[in-house]
Scaffold this motif. Structure first.
Motif, PDB file in Angstrom:
ATOM      1  N   GLY A 155       0.778  -1.233   0.000  1.00  0.00           N
ATOM      2  CA  GLY A 155       0.000   0.000   0.000  1.00  0.00           C
ATOM      3  C   GLY A 155       0.804   1.276   0.000  1.00  0.00           C
ATOM      4  O   GLY A 155       0.289   2.341  -0.355  1.00  0.00           O
ATOM      5  N   GLY A 156       2.065   1.204   0.425  1.00  0.00           N
ATOM      6  CA  GLY A 156       2.882   2.411   0.487  1.00  0.00           C
ATOM      7  C   GLY A 156       2.555   3.302   1.675  1.00  0.00           C
ATOM      8  O   GLY A 156       2.972   4.460   1.719  1.00  0.00           O
ATOM      9  N   TYR A 157       1.837   2.766   2.663  1.00  0.00           N
ATOM     10  CA  TYR A 157       1.467   3.549   3.833  1.00  0.00           C
ATOM     11  C   TYR A 157       2.593   3.521   4.868  1.00  0.00           C
ATOM     12  O   TYR A 157       3.328   2.541   4.972  1.00  0.00           O
ATOM     13  N   THR A 158       2.725   4.590   5.615  1.00  0.00           N
ATOM     14  CA  THR A 158       3.733   4.662   6.672  1.00  0.00           C
ATOM     15  C   THR A 158       3.110   5.231   7.940  1.00  0.00           C
ATOM     16  O   THR A 158       2.171   6.040   7.875  1.00  0.00           O
ATOM     17  N   LEU A 159       3.621   4.805   9.082  1.00  0.00           N
ATOM     18  CA  LEU A 159       3.099   5.274  10.352  1.00  0.00           C
ATOM     19  C   LEU A 159       3.475   6.740  10.575  1.00  0.00           C
ATOM     20  O   LEU A 159       4.580   7.168  10.240  1.00  0.00           O
TER      21      LEU A 159
ATOM     22  N   SER B  66      -3.063  11.758   6.133  1.00  0.00           N
ATOM     23  CA  SER B  66      -1.668  11.493   6.445  1.00  0.00           C
ATOM     24  C   SER B  66      -1.231  10.256   5.675  1.00  0.00           C
ATOM     25  O   SER B  66      -2.042   9.547   5.073  1.00  0.00           O
ATOM     26  N   ASN B  67       0.062   9.969   5.713  1.00  0.00           N
ATOM     27  CA  ASN B  67       0.570   8.782   5.020  1.00  0.00           C
ATOM     28  C   ASN B  67       0.083   7.487   5.664  1.00  0.00           C
ATOM     29  O   ASN B  67       0.213   6.415   5.084  1.00  0.00           O
ATOM     30  N   GLU B  68      -0.482   7.593   6.864  1.00  0.00           N
ATOM     31  CA  GLU B  68      -1.010   6.419   7.539  1.00  0.00           C
ATOM     32  C   GLU B  68      -2.430   6.092   7.088  1.00  0.00           C
ATOM     33  O   GLU B  68      -2.896   4.967   7.221  1.00  0.00           O
ATOM     34  N   GLY B  69      -3.132   7.072   6.556  1.00  0.00           N
ATOM     35  CA  GLY B  69      -4.527   6.891   6.200  1.00  0.00           C
ATOM     36  C   GLY B  69      -4.723   5.973   5.004  1.00  0.00           C
ATOM     37  O   GLY B  69      -4.064   6.143   3.971  1.00  0.00           O
ATOM     38  N   ILE B  70      -5.621   5.013   5.141  1.00  0.00           N
ATOM     39  CA  ILE B  70      -5.943   4.098   4.044  1.00  0.00           C
ATOM     40  C   ILE B  70      -7.261   4.495   3.391  1.00  0.00           C
ATOM     41  O   ILE B  70      -7.356   4.569   2.170  1.00  0.00           O
ATOM     42  N   PHE B  71      -8.278   4.760   4.200  1.00  0.00           N
ATOM     43  CA  PHE B  71      -9.515   5.335   3.669  1.00  0.00           C
ATOM     44  C   PHE B  71     -10.160   6.197   4.733  1.00  0.00           C
ATOM     45  O   PHE B  71     -10.285   5.789   5.887  1.00  0.00           O
ATOM     46  N   GLU B  72     -10.574   7.408   4.317  1.00  0.00           N
ATOM     47  CA  GLU B  72     -11.182   8.370   5.220  1.00  0.00           C
ATOM     48  C   GLU B  72     -12.354   9.040   4.521  1.00  0.00           C
ATOM     49  O   GLU B  72     -12.385   9.138   3.284  1.00  0.00           O
ATOM     50  N   LEU B  73     -13.298   9.505   5.305  1.00  0.00           N
ATOM     51  CA  LEU B  73     -14.374  10.339   4.766  1.00  0.00           C
ATOM     52  C   LEU B  73     -13.987  11.793   4.971  1.00  0.00           C
ATOM     53  O   LEU B  73     -13.688  12.211   6.091  1.00  0.00           O
TER      54      LEU B  73
ATOM     55  N   PHE C 235     -10.164   3.425   7.885  1.00  0.00           N
ATOM     56  CA  PHE C 235      -9.076   2.439   7.948  1.00  0.00           C
ATOM     57  C   PHE C 235      -7.741   3.163   7.932  1.00  0.00           C
ATOM     58  O   PHE C 235      -7.556   4.127   7.179  1.00  0.00           O
ATOM     59  N   ARG C 236      -6.802   2.691   8.753  1.00  0.00           N
ATOM     60  CA  ARG C 236      -5.448   3.238   8.722  1.00  0.00           C
ATOM     61  C   ARG C 236      -4.446   2.128   9.012  1.00  0.00           C
ATOM     62  O   ARG C 236      -4.810   1.022   9.451  1.00  0.00           O
ATOM     63  N   LEU C 237      -3.178   2.435   8.798  1.00  0.00           N
ATOM     64  CA  LEU C 237      -2.138   1.412   8.865  1.00  0.00           C
ATOM     65  C   LEU C 237      -2.018   0.786  10.248  1.00  0.00           C
ATOM     66  O   LEU C 237      -1.850  -0.439  10.366  1.00  0.00           O
ATOM     67  N   SER C 238      -2.076   1.578  11.308  1.00  0.00           N
ATOM     68  CA  SER C 238      -1.955   1.014  12.657  1.00  0.00           C
ATOM     69  C   SER C 238      -3.037  -0.024  12.935  1.00  0.00           C
ATOM     70  O   SER C 238      -2.788  -1.039  13.598  1.00  0.00           O
ATOM     71  N   ASP C 239      -4.211   0.221  12.431  1.00  0.00           N
ATOM     72  CA  ASP C 239      -5.309  -0.725  12.547  1.00  0.00           C
ATOM     73  C   ASP C 239      -4.909  -2.062  11.925  1.00  0.00           C
ATOM     74  O   ASP C 239      -5.073  -3.129  12.536  1.00  0.00           O
TER      75      ASP C 239
END
Length: 535
Positions: free
Chosen positions: A273-277, A291-298, A415-419
């Protein structure tokens, strides 16, 4: 209308007309009725407007609630788990849901009413029905018309899948609508489909969407707030774990095939995904959004005048965060939550009664771990009996001179990376890999600067690690719409949800009733089994 949860082409005409004028303001629109389906679907702008409308409806559904600020996304996923925070009585009966009573009329009319989700689903169905027939020679302003159409359809599939996932966690069985009805008057009445069928459709929609979407974004304006492959994989991971543990609530043994699917799905989204904390020194950036951690947001940003004056934050923030708010906020964090979750074990010598004599013994004592960034950053008024959550406090005054018209400019993080990383610990526990789960939990505590005394020992049992896992989820995902579902999946609900006994759980009494008025024009609908005779 004959069928209250199917809105068909009437919704199409209304929403599309709204969105032909602007894609920027996804929520605050005034319906028009001058544009019709036959003059729409003629350009890339039309398609972009339609999918923007789909996101707008999804956001409206997640944010809807009673007449007081009570976004349903957080009411379902957080508020009913009473041990985490308390809602004070203000006359609307909302606090009753924290005692497991969903029958108050305002709550039935709003939170037990699934209409807003079906509006979102109807729009997805319209997009999926119309986009394939749009001639590619009409899309002259896009480089690859076929790919552009696939992207629009992939997003509509994701929105439909996410809507159904939200619904099946709340109601279990729900009517399954996957067709766009041109004439809502002649649309068929539909019964509630078994949750297994609903989850199968969610899985199918996700797999279809994966083939239509990319991992990244060519347009940075769309990043994190529109669907990508990563968004779909994150949804699938949650779906698999929910299906593994909640298909049959009489069993405490997860379905191994779904656990394995969750494992491979989590590995993919984390690796590809290329996501980072987010750097913990910029902790709040994650919750402002994008942020770079975000995967999907409203999207709920004031940068596009889409902030919210009815945010979940409004239920917590006091006057030093929103000038005209009371110091007696509607919601407050339970001190027991802070004591139970943010603890460290220190050694002390105490007299201990052995049953026959007092012995001077070295014992482990629980004390507050005030070093954890999440303890320091997420909560204010910690020394009082009513702490408050400040996770979302990016407040912008539209009337800055007089500190009036406050809008909270924090995206709704789905959804986010830490999750995803924490869910890997849950998978490891289901697969019997206790050591891996311990390593993941300890890595979170180290990352947030927690005391070394908060680290887990390596000799804990599987059940002890599961206890610590649910505490870690409670720290990391506080007020992000996940906590109650975490407790159901892991069977740790009795510790933190006083009203949910094992007997009620076995009766699926955690599901919501359906607003009775929805039955008036559809005799195929039936009430949620637990609530039969109670409403």
């Amino acid at each position: 209308m004959k069928n209250k949860y199917l809105i068909g082409s009437l919704m199409c005409a209304m929403v599309i007309a709204v969105l032909t004028s602007s894609c920027k303001k996804l929520l605050e629109q005034t319906p028009q009725n001058s544009t019709y389906s036959e003059v729409f679907w003629q350009s890339s702008r039309d398609l972009n407007s339609a999918i923007a409308g789909n996101y707008a409806l999804l956001r409206a559904a997640a944010n809807s609630g009673t007449y007081n600020p009570s976004p349903r996304y957080y009411m379902y996923g957080d508020a009913v788990a009473k041990s985490y925070f308390t809602m004070q009585y203000v006359g609307d009966g909302l606090e009753n849901i924290q005692n497991g009573d969903y029958t108050f009329i305002y709550n039935l009319n709003s939170l037990a009413n699934w209409t807003s989700y079906y509006k979102t689903i109807a729009m997805s169905n319209i997009v999926l029905s119309k986009v394939p027939g749009v001639p590619e020679d009409k899309l002259t302003d896009v480089t690859n018309p076929a790919q552009f159409k696939r992207k629009i359809m992939g997003q509509a599939l994701f929105i439909r899948a996410l809507s159904y996932f939200m619904m099946t966690r709340v109601w279990g069985d729900v009517p399954l609508v996957t067709e766009a009805y041109e004439d809502p008057i002649s649309a068929p009445h539909l019964p509630r489909s078994p949750k297994a069928d609903v989850m199968k459709q969610i899985e199918k929609d996700c797999h279809d969407a994966i083939g239509m979407l990319d991992w990244g974004y060519t347009n940075t304006a769309e990043a994190h707030i529109t669907a990508s492959k990563g968004s779909v994989y994150a949804l699938l991971a949650h779906l698999y774990l929910w299906r593994a543990t909640m298909t049959d609530v009489r069993s405490n043994t997860p379905i191994a095939a779904d656990v394995a699917s969750a494992d491979t799905t989590l590995t993919a989204v984390i690796a590809k995904g290329g996501y980072t904390l987010t750097d913990t020194s910029k902790y709040y950036d994650t919750f402002v959004g994008r942020s770079n951690e975000g995967i999907f947001e409203l999207n709920m940003s004031e940068n596009t005048k889409e902030g919210s004056s009815w945010s979940i934050a409004n239920m917590f923030l006091r006057s030093n965060y929103i000038a005209y708010n009371s110091d007696n906020s509607r919601n407050y964090v339970n001190t027991g939550y802070l004591n139970d979750h943010f603890y460290k074990l220190t050694k002390d010598w105490q007299w201990v009664w052995t049953g026959s004599q007092w012995v001077w013994t070295e014992v482990s004592v629980k004390t507050i771990d005030s070093l954890d960034v999440r303890y320091r950053k997420n909560f204010d008024y910690r020394g009082t009996d009513r702490p408050t959550c400040i996770k979302y406090h990016n407040v912008v005054y539209r009337n800055a001179g007089q500190l009036q018209d406050a809008y909270v400019s924090n995206n709704m993080i789905i959804f986010r990376l830490s999750d995803m990383k924490l869910l890997q610990a849950e998978v490891a526990l289901y697969q019997g890999n206790t050591g891996k789960a311990i390593d993941i939990i300890n890595s979170f505590r180290k990352r947030y600067g927690a005391s070394p005394d908060a680290q887990l020992a390596t000799d804990l049992t599987k059940d002890q690690v599961m206890d610590e896992y649910i505490l870690e989820r409670g720290k990391e995902m506080y007020l992000e719409g996940h906590i109650f579902y975490d407790l159901l999946r892991t069977r740790k609900y009795e510790t933190f949800v006083p009203w949910l006994s094992s007997t009620r759980f076995a009766q699926e009494g955690f599901y919501w009733p359906v607003y009775p008025s929805l039955f008036s024009d559809n005799n195929l609908l039936k009430q949620t089994s637990y609530w039969l005779g109670k409403i």
